[in-house]
Enzyme design. Structure first.
Site: not given
Lengths: 200, 200
Positions: B13, B183-186
């Site tokens: 990912s 959830w998520g890099n952001d």
């Protein structure tokens, strides 16, 4: 020349609703304008194979938590409507019936509809709701409800949705600035930085 | 008691790779530790109905642009491997073969594999690559390659993946702190703010 941000949104997208509370301020800060462009998110689902987040296994529960947590963080009133999602044809058509001649009123109506749906949790697709809001913003409600039934306005929304997809839009909210695409309420920070720095 | 962040990641990912460059600093800033936990993202696809971003129509092109743009913003070296995505069983098994007895070396190996895949664009699943990296970090490479073939290690990865899904993980990277999912890099900014404020 003033730079313009294209803001693609779906009336039944909670994340686009959150972005609708932020995009004008970001644009103003950087001396930009915003083109609000509702489209039918559902039309992208047959292409991406995705569906509404809240109906997707595992993602559904998380997304509800995340929407509410993000709304609290940005201090934006947020209430999921009981019926969700709904087909937002009437909302988007009402916007395009107005936008050419009365762009400011079209935007005011869009914000009003968003507040109805996610600020209050009501059904924003009902003609009587759209008519009530129209009156509130000094829009001829009767003429509006008639015009959203015309072939021209129906075709306009189809064209706008088709153009959005043609341009690569697959989710809501979706933004373009300098032809750079930004997807999601969570890319608004990068979009703001892009405007500030001219890109990287 | 020191607070721990659970960091679920998939070796193939790109967004989890970006997060792997940031999570330890964020944790350190707030006096936390990080539990690195690779899992098989592919196992969630049959549940969510989604697939690899880069292979999803419309999303694919955007995601490549967005990954590269985010990598530049965070000043993280980024190179998409020619073959993508690949099944990362060997990488994740190598991690779990080590983590109980040599947790720091397991993490170093994970970072090394990530650098190989997305820092250099190489195939990080090959036994010879894993062996070369293992030696570099003072790990017995021969024993490692043997242990990733054992039923125990294979089962361990299955269990870890099953537990992740049981907990609601459907994407990578995925984090938990105080049982709050992110959830998520952001979402790392929100996670950092959560640690700073104790939540909102």
């Amino acid at each position: 020349m003033t730079k313009a941000i294209d803001f693609y949104f779906e009336f039944y997208s909670p994340y686009a609703y959150l972005a609708s509370h932020r995009i004008d301020d970001i644009a103003e800060k950087h001396g930009c304008t915003v083109n609000w462009r509702p489209f039918m998110l559902g039309a992208t689902f047959s292409i991406t194979g995705h569906g509404p987040l809240t109906e997707t296994p595992l993602m559904g529960e998380y997304s509800l938590l995340d929407m509410q947590r993000s709304a609290r963080l940005f201090e934006i009133p947020f209430q999921m409507p009981e019926e969700f999602p709904k087909v937002s044809l009437s909302c988007a058509r009402a916007f395009y019936a107005l936008v050419d001649d009365q762009p400011e009123k079209a935007k005011a109506l869009a914000k009003g509809i968003y507040h109805e749906i996610f600020g209050l949790g009501n059904d924003g697709t009902q003609p009587e709701v759209i008519a009530r809001l129209a009156k509130q913003y000094g829009i001829d409600a009767e003429a509006l409800l008639e015009s959203i039934q015309t072939p021209e306005v129906k075709q306009r929304l189809k064209d706008e949705t088709g153009n959005a997809i043609e341009r690569g839009v697959f989710g809501a909210p979706f933004f373009f600035v300098d032809d750079q695409p930004f997807w999601g309420n969570d890319r608004l920070d990068q979009l703001g930085r892009w405007l500030e720095t001219g890109g990287w």
